[in-house]
Motif scaffolding. Structure first.
Motif, PDB file in Angstrom:
ATOM      1  N   ARG A 117       0.683  -1.322   0.022  1.00 18.47           N
ATOM      2  CA  ARG A 117      -0.020   0.037   0.184  1.00 18.47           C
ATOM      3  C   ARG A 117       1.004   1.238  -0.105  1.00 18.47           C
ATOM      4  N   PHE A 118       0.795   1.987  -1.051  1.00 17.91           N
ATOM      5  CA  PHE A 118       1.643   2.931  -1.191  1.00 17.91           C
ATOM      6  C   PHE A 118       0.872   4.105  -1.706  1.00 17.91           C
ATOM      7  N   ARG A 119       1.668   5.428  -1.912  1.00 17.63           N
ATOM      8  CA  ARG A 119       0.960   6.483  -2.678  1.00 17.63           C
ATOM      9  C   ARG A 119       1.041   6.373  -3.792  1.00 17.63           C
ATOM     10  N   PHE A 120      -0.135   6.850  -4.556  1.00 17.62           N
ATOM     11  CA  PHE A 120      -0.375   6.844  -6.031  1.00 17.62           C
ATOM     12  C   PHE A 120      -0.344   5.502  -6.686  1.00 17.62           C
ATOM     13  N   ARG A 121      -0.640   4.634  -5.721  1.00 21.13           N
ATOM     14  CA  ARG A 121      -0.956   3.207  -6.290  1.00 21.13           C
ATOM     15  C   ARG A 121      -2.113   3.175  -7.179  1.00 21.13           C
ATOM     16  N   ARG A 122      -3.209   3.536  -6.893  1.00 18.23           N
ATOM     17  CA  ARG A 122      -4.291   3.367  -7.738  1.00 18.23           C
ATOM     18  C   ARG A 122      -4.375   4.262  -9.120  1.00 18.23           C
ATOM     19  N   LEU A 123      -3.410   5.299  -8.858  1.00 23.13           N
ATOM     20  CA  LEU A 123      -3.226   6.190 -10.010  1.00 23.13           C
ATOM     21  C   LEU A 123      -2.515   5.625 -11.049  1.00 23.13           C
ATOM     22  N   GLY A 124      -1.484   4.727 -10.536  1.00 23.19           N
ATOM     23  CA  GLY A 124      -0.601   3.837 -11.350  1.00 23.19           C
ATOM     24  C   GLY A 124      -1.188   2.826 -12.082  1.00 23.19           C
ATOM     25  N   MET A 125      -1.983   2.288 -11.386  1.00 16.35           N
ATOM     26  CA  MET A 125      -2.779   1.338 -12.109  1.00 16.35           C
ATOM     27  C   MET A 125      -3.741   1.614 -13.276  1.00 16.35           C
ATOM     28  N   ILE A 126      -4.353   2.865 -13.110  1.00 14.70           N
ATOM     29  CA  ILE A 126      -4.999   3.497 -13.830  1.00 14.70           C
ATOM     30  C   ILE A 126      -4.145   3.961 -15.109  1.00 14.70           C
ATOM     31  N   ALA A 127      -3.035   4.467 -15.019  1.00 15.19           N
ATOM     32  CA  ALA A 127      -2.462   4.696 -16.030  1.00 15.19           C
ATOM     33  C   ALA A 127      -1.900   3.596 -16.688  1.00 15.19           C
ATOM     34  N   LEU A 128      -1.681   2.513 -16.229  1.00 15.29           N
ATOM     35  CA  LEU A 128      -1.319   1.130 -17.041  1.00 15.29           C
ATOM     36  C   LEU A 128      -2.553   0.879 -18.023  1.00 15.29           C
ATOM     37  N   VAL A 129      -3.896   0.984 -17.629  1.00 17.58           N
ATOM     38  CA  VAL A 129      -4.928   1.043 -18.450  1.00 17.58           C
ATOM     39  C   VAL A 129      -5.037   1.681 -19.494  1.00 17.58           C
ATOM     40  N   ILE A 130      -4.862   3.214 -19.092  1.00 18.34           N
ATOM     41  CA  ILE A 130      -4.935   4.157 -20.203  1.00 18.34           C
ATOM     42  C   ILE A 130      -3.859   4.044 -21.300  1.00 18.34           C
ATOM     43  N   GLY A 171       8.174  -3.271 -23.370  1.00 14.77           N
ATOM     44  CA  GLY A 171       7.379  -2.058 -22.786  1.00 14.77           C
ATOM     45  C   GLY A 171       5.891  -2.203 -23.148  1.00 14.77           C
ATOM     46  N   GLY A 172       5.806  -2.624 -24.552  1.00 14.42           N
ATOM     47  CA  GLY A 172       4.378  -2.587 -24.831  1.00 14.42           C
ATOM     48  C   GLY A 172       3.272  -3.937 -24.272  1.00 14.42           C
ATOM     49  N   ALA A 173       4.172  -4.798 -23.571  1.00 14.74           N
ATOM     50  CA  ALA A 173       3.423  -5.781 -22.886  1.00 14.74           C
ATOM     51  C   ALA A 173       3.195  -5.813 -21.374  1.00 14.74           C
ATOM     52  N   LEU A 174       3.871  -4.901 -20.817  1.00 15.10           N
ATOM     53  CA  LEU A 174       3.940  -4.731 -19.441  1.00 15.10           C
ATOM     54  C   LEU A 174       2.429  -4.456 -18.926  1.00 15.10           C
ATOM     55  N   GLY A 175       1.766  -3.557 -19.519  1.00 18.46           N
ATOM     56  CA  GLY A 175       0.622  -2.952 -18.893  1.00 18.46           C
ATOM     57  C   GLY A 175      -0.402  -4.067 -18.767  1.00 18.46           C
TER      58      GLY A 175
END
Length: 300
Positions: A117-130, A171-175
């Protein structure tokens, strides 16, 4: 007495009717499965027939060639027109390295998103989807310019290099794979990590000795999908690679059609032999996948 006889007769007819329904259902399933096998294997049979056809053409090609020859397979390794063994080696290096990198990084990222549980965790997950919402074709110009700039600084990962191709594929397969693996990590009880922490283990030790053996099935799945995707890709490799020696198998095989007078027999032979590494990797990972499922079921 009559009612008793009718009731007994009805109870006898019902099991017979259920048995007939099961038999009909089984027969329908077998027919559908047989048609599916024909639909899947018929193109493979024609490819095999074309590779054994001495005419080296698709004109008048039948399911079984009249004169069987292995000259098309020999031409792959003896013809000076194309370095075909080099192409298949390049594809294996690119796909294998990409599979290792993607599987390793996604495992670490998925563990962090699932357990920590760290800061900007949810934001990072949403960024992967975007990032995954945009197709790769939109980034072709940016990727080309990026590798062209890296060519003068680090030639190993620059334009017209296998390292640059591995960098793009990884890089393209990580998200997507991170999200896929995170969902699998979420199915494991958090009590496993907490018990390891109570015994004095760190997050790294809990991940390596406790969690990682239990997630071998998803590791195998991601490894297989990443390998096949990188091995069979054509568009990105065609844009980023310019020299014939650095071609991958998918790019190099187009030369059989465009420049060498439609050598369909040699093309079919190259397709069959080129599928061998994919089949080999699939069998290896499938064994790990089955073992991981069995071990995970016992430990769970």
């Amino acid at each position: 007495m009559v009612q008793l006889t009718r009731s007994l007769t009805g109870t006898r007819r019902r099991p017979m009717g259920m048995r007939n329904q099961r038999r009909i259902g089984l027969a329908v399933k077998l027919v559908v499965m047989f048609l599916g096998l024909i639909f899947a294997l018929l193109p493979v049979a024609y490819v095999i027939s074309a590779s054994l056809n001495p005419a080296n053409t698709l004109v008048g090609l039948g399911l079984i060639p009249r004169d069987i020859t292995f000259d098309n397979f020999a031409r792959l390794f003896t013809s000076p027109l194309q370095p075909w063994p080099r192409w298949i080696l390049n594809s294996f290096i690119v796909a294998g390295t990409t599979a290792i990198i993607v599987t390793s990084l996604t495992a670490l990222a998925a563990y962090a998103f699932s357990r920590l549980r760290f800061r900007f965790r949810r934001l990072g997950m949403i960024a992967l989807v975007i990032v995954q919402l945009f197709p790769n074709m939109l980034a072709f110009v940016a990727l080309f310019l990026l590798l062209d700039a890296l060519k003068d600084v680090v030639p190993a990962i620059g334009l017209n290099s296998l390292g640059g191709l591995i960098l793009i594929y990884s890089g393209g397969a990580l998200g997507f794979n991170t999200w896929l693996m995170k969902g699998y990590f979420d199915t494991l009880p958090v009590d496993l990590d907490e018990s390891a922490m109570v015994d004095g283990a760190t997050h790294v030790q809990a991940f390596w000795y406790i969690i990682l053996p239990l997630v071998r099935p998803i590791l195998a799945v991601i490894g297989i999908l990443t390998f096949i995707s990188a091995y069979a890709d054509f568009l990105i490799a065609r844009v980023m690679l310019s020299s014939t020696e650095n071609y991958t198998l998918a790019v190099g095989m187009t030369l059989f059609v465009r420049e060498y007078q439609l050598e369909w027999g040699t093309f079919a032979a190259a397709a069959l032999v080129g599928a061998a590494p994919v089949l080999l990797v699939f069998l290896i990972f499938q064994r790990q996948l089955v073992g991981g499922l069995a071990q995970g079921g016992v430990k769970g």
